[in-house]
Design a protein around this motif. Structure first.
Motif, PDB file in Angstrom:
ATOM      1  N   PHE A 126       0.883  -1.223  -0.132  1.00 24.25           N
ATOM      2  CA  PHE A 126      -0.195   0.074  -0.078  1.00 24.25           C
ATOM      3  C   PHE A 126       0.957   1.206  -0.041  1.00 24.25           C
ATOM      4  N   GLY A 127       0.285   2.487  -0.215  1.00 15.85           N
ATOM      5  CA  GLY A 127       1.119   3.626  -0.507  1.00 15.85           C
ATOM      6  C   GLY A 127       1.258   3.760  -1.970  1.00 15.85           C
ATOM      7  N   ASP A 128       2.438   3.621  -2.408  1.00 16.57           N
ATOM      8  CA  ASP A 128       2.837   3.873  -3.937  1.00 16.57           C
ATOM      9  C   ASP A 128       2.374   2.601  -4.722  1.00 16.57           C
ATOM     10  N   SER A 129       1.734   1.421  -4.367  1.00 15.67           N
ATOM     11  CA  SER A 129       1.738   0.375  -4.938  1.00 15.67           C
ATOM     12  C   SER A 129       0.599  -0.471  -4.218  1.00 15.67           C
ATOM     13  N   ASP A 130      -0.285  -1.133  -5.022  1.00 15.34           N
ATOM     14  CA  ASP A 130      -1.415  -1.921  -4.502  1.00 15.34           C
ATOM     15  C   ASP A 130      -1.092  -3.470  -4.502  1.00 15.34           C
ATOM     16  N   HIS A 131      -0.003  -3.789  -5.233  1.00 15.40           N
ATOM     17  CA  HIS A 131       0.344  -5.368  -5.777  1.00 15.40           C
ATOM     18  C   HIS A 131       0.305  -6.067  -4.401  1.00 15.40           C
ATOM     19  N   ILE A 132      -0.352  -7.420  -4.744  1.00 15.46           N
ATOM     20  CA  ILE A 132      -0.396  -8.323  -3.708  1.00 15.46           C
ATOM     21  C   ILE A 132       0.538  -9.498  -4.138  1.00 15.46           C
ATOM     22  N   VAL A 133       1.641  -9.999  -2.888  1.00 14.90           N
ATOM     23  CA  VAL A 133       2.379 -10.953  -3.037  1.00 14.90           C
ATOM     24  C   VAL A 133       2.156 -12.328  -2.392  1.00 14.90           C
ATOM     25  N   PHE A 134       1.989 -13.227  -3.288  1.00 17.80           N
ATOM     26  CA  PHE A 134       1.754 -14.586  -2.839  1.00 17.80           C
ATOM     27  C   PHE A 134       3.154 -15.540  -2.610  1.00 17.80           C
ATOM     28  N   HIS A 135       3.235 -16.395  -1.722  1.00 16.02           N
ATOM     29  CA  HIS A 135       4.302 -17.349  -1.833  1.00 16.02           C
ATOM     30  C   HIS A 135       3.794 -18.768  -1.598  1.00 16.02           C
ATOM     31  N   PRO A 136       4.440 -19.838  -2.025  1.00 13.33           N
ATOM     32  CA  PRO A 136       3.740 -21.091  -1.910  1.00 13.33           C
ATOM     33  C   PRO A 136       3.444 -21.586  -0.394  1.00 13.33           C
ATOM     34  N   SER A 137       2.455 -22.210  -0.321  1.00 11.83           N
ATOM     35  CA  SER A 137       2.191 -22.588   1.091  1.00 11.83           C
ATOM     36  C   SER A 137       2.665 -24.197   1.002  1.00 11.83           C
ATOM     37  N   ASP A 138       2.886 -24.799   0.037  1.00 12.76           N
ATOM     38  CA  ASP A 138       3.465 -26.246   0.068  1.00 12.76           C
ATOM     39  C   ASP A 138       5.104 -26.192   0.524  1.00 12.76           C
ATOM     40  N   TYR A 139       5.065 -26.896   1.517  1.00  9.64           N
ATOM     41  CA  TYR A 139       6.701 -26.856   2.117  1.00  9.64           C
ATOM     42  C   TYR A 139       7.721 -27.069   1.075  1.00  9.64           C
ATOM     43  N   LYS A 140       7.595 -28.097  -0.048  1.00  4.15           N
ATOM     44  CA  LYS A 140       8.515 -28.244  -0.955  1.00  4.15           C
ATOM     45  C   LYS A 140       8.579 -27.189  -1.747  1.00  4.15           C
ATOM     46  N   GLN A 141       7.764 -26.680  -2.426  1.00  2.42           N
ATOM     47  CA  GLN A 141       7.577 -25.487  -3.151  1.00  2.42           C
ATOM     48  C   GLN A 141       8.265 -24.398  -2.460  1.00  2.42           C
ATOM     49  N   CYS A 142       7.883 -23.998  -1.189  1.00  3.11           N
ATOM     50  CA  CYS A 142       8.364 -23.007  -0.606  1.00  3.11           C
ATOM     51  C   CYS A 142       9.969 -23.131  -0.511  1.00  3.11           C
ATOM     52  N   PHE A 143      10.696 -24.222  -0.290  1.00  5.67           N
ATOM     53  CA  PHE A 143      11.923 -24.552  -0.116  1.00  5.67           C
ATOM     54  C   PHE A 143      12.371 -24.454  -1.613  1.00  5.67           C
ATOM     55  N   THR A 144      12.047 -24.986  -2.522  1.00  6.01           N
ATOM     56  CA  THR A 144      12.521 -24.833  -3.938  1.00  6.01           C
ATOM     57  C   THR A 144      12.534 -23.364  -4.381  1.00  6.01           C
ATOM     58  N   LEU A 145      11.525 -22.645  -4.054  1.00  8.56           N
ATOM     59  CA  LEU A 145      11.766 -21.164  -4.575  1.00  8.56           C
ATOM     60  C   LEU A 145      12.627 -20.411  -4.095  1.00  8.56           C
ATOM     61  N   LEU A 146      13.539 -20.930  -2.823  1.00 12.30           N
ATOM     62  CA  LEU A 146      14.574 -20.223  -2.203  1.00 12.30           C
ATOM     63  C   LEU A 146      15.757 -20.526  -3.223  1.00 12.30           C
ATOM     64  N   SER A 147      15.533 -21.274  -4.064  1.00 14.65           N
ATOM     65  CA  SER A 147      16.687 -21.418  -5.406  1.00 14.65           C
ATOM     66  C   SER A 147      16.992 -19.900  -5.933  1.00 14.65           C
ATOM     67  N   VAL A 148      15.922 -19.370  -6.036  1.00 13.93           N
ATOM     68  CA  VAL A 148      16.031 -18.072  -6.896  1.00 13.93           C
ATOM     69  C   VAL A 148      15.550 -16.644  -6.113  1.00 13.93           C
ATOM     70  N   ASN A 149      14.986 -17.080  -4.990  1.00 15.97           N
ATOM     71  CA  ASN A 149      14.468 -15.602  -4.349  1.00 15.97           C
ATOM     72  C   ASN A 149      14.007 -15.984  -2.961  1.00 15.97           C
ATOM     73  N   SER A 150      13.719 -15.168  -2.101  1.00 17.39           N
ATOM     74  CA  SER A 150      13.153 -15.205  -0.817  1.00 17.39           C
ATOM     75  C   SER A 150      11.802 -15.867  -1.056  1.00 17.39           C
ATOM     76  N   SER A 151      11.482 -16.900  -0.148  1.00 17.36           N
ATOM     77  CA  SER A 151       9.869 -17.314  -0.309  1.00 17.36           C
ATOM     78  C   SER A 151       9.163 -17.217   0.746  1.00 17.36           C
ATOM     79  N   LEU A 152       9.543 -16.036   1.724  1.00 19.41           N
ATOM     80  CA  LEU A 152       8.746 -15.766   2.771  1.00 19.41           C
ATOM     81  C   LEU A 152       8.771 -14.171   3.029  1.00 19.41           C
ATOM     82  N   GLY A 153       7.691 -13.405   3.049  1.00 20.51           N
ATOM     83  CA  GLY A 153       7.670 -12.097   3.404  1.00 20.51           C
ATOM     84  C   GLY A 153       8.296 -11.778   4.523  1.00 20.51           C
TER      85      GLY A 153
END
Length: 331
Positions: A126-153
């Motif tokens: 909020f503020g200068d943007s209203d973009h919504i950020v989703f991250h995986p809830s699946d444990y394995k996908q959440c871990f796998t996403l860490l290969s390229v970027n943070s997977s938790l806000g």
């Protein structure tokens, strides 16, 4: 606050010159429907009215302390971890807003899933943007996403303190702007991580936010990506592989090292193979075509076993090649 009774949650909020937004942030915590928490507020050498605002509150759940000077976020967060008494540590930034059900939802989830060491949530700018950020809830996908970027806000997270204590996990200064990214990688190797699909935090986006293309931030993220791959593969990786992960595409040897690295990761039982293929294999194909042109396109088609995990189709790769080399279609 009764020091003899330990709270369920320790809310950890560093503050540095946040007077403009601090009341909104504090009020959002103090109005949570879940009330069994201590509110650790650490003033990291603010020179504005932050201290006066904090001291104007009389809520006994607030524990306020201040650093002798500006120690920086990493040192302040580690101090907060050491001071925390709760079973869980909830992160909060001094300019964001936690929705009232945030702690209740996260505590219930952590209680029901003892294998989870850290849990984030969906969040909305909020503020200068209203973009919504989703991250995986699946444990394995959440871990796998860490290969390229943070997977938790980061400001959305709730962390099981016992994990941090048992494995001596802390934020690491050497990762600087990606200290939270490296922090999740460390936690993910000893427990599951997940993110709730509900939007439970409003993340303030304004001119003070660091650009994602800032060189210092980019280098810190690359360093964390290398850490993830080293931990998954159980040892150090080659300089060519590091060059590939740093997007330093110098020659075919670098691309070959990158392909071999990705193929090895695909063999790991820790990752979601299809998801990793979409994240990393597709990237390798597109970058290789950018580098090697038609020869690269042909080589991508020859990697049948490698490509089957990729999101890109043969038509997609051809379209990328044509677009990359300026081929235009008539309507």
């Amino acid at each position: 606050m009764d020091t003899n009774v330990k709270p369920k949650v320790s809310v950890l909020m560093p503050v540095y010159n946040a007077a403009a937004y601090l009341r909104e942030a504090m009020d959002s915590i103090l109005s949570q429907t879940f009330t069994d928490f201590e509110f650790l507020i650490i003033n990291d050498g603010s020179t504005d009215a932050s201290e006066e605002i904090i001291k104007s509150y009389g809520d006994t759940r607030i524990f306020y302390t201040k650093n002798a000077g500006n120690l920086g976020l990493v040192a302040t967060l580690n101090l907060g971890i050491n001071l925390s008494q709760g079973e869980y540590i909830a992160r909060m930034d001094a300019d964001d807003i936690s929705l009232s059900e945030r702690f209740a939802r996260q505590v219930n989830f952590m209680h029901a899933h003892p294998e989870v060491g850290a849990c984030g949530t969906t969040f909305q700018f909020f503020g200068d943007s209203d973009h919504i950020v989703f991250h995986p809830s699946d444990y394995k996908q959440c871990f796998t996403l860490l290969s390229v970027n943070s997977s938790l806000g980061h400001p959305t997270t709730m962390i099981r303190k016992e994990i941090l204590t048992r494995y001596d996990i802390r934020y690491e200064k050497e990762y600087h702007y990606a200290a939270d990214y490296a922090f999740w990688i460390r936690i993910s190797r000893v427990s599951c991580i997940s993110s709730l699909p509900d939007t439970l935090l409003l993340y303030r986006w304004h001119s003070a936010n660091m650009s994602k293309t800032d060189p210092s931030r980019v280098m810190a993220q690359i360093k964390a990506r290398i850490l993830w791959h080293e931990l998954v593969l159980g040892g150090s990786i080659s300089e060519f592989q590091k060059a590939y992960l740093a997007w330093n595409f110098r020659d075919r040897a670098t691309f070959q090292a990158g392909k071999e690295l990705l193929a090895t990761v695909l063999e790991s039982p820790l990752v979601d193979k299809d998801y990793f293929g979409q994240l990393a294999v597709t990237e390798w194909e597109l970058k290789f075509i950018d580098y090697a042109g038609l020869w690269g396109l042909i080589k991508c088609f020859q990697q049948t076993n490698f490509r089957k995990r990729s999101r890109a189709t043969a038509i997609g790769l051809i379209a990328h090649y044509l677009g990359r080399y300026g081929v235009k279609f008539k309507r």
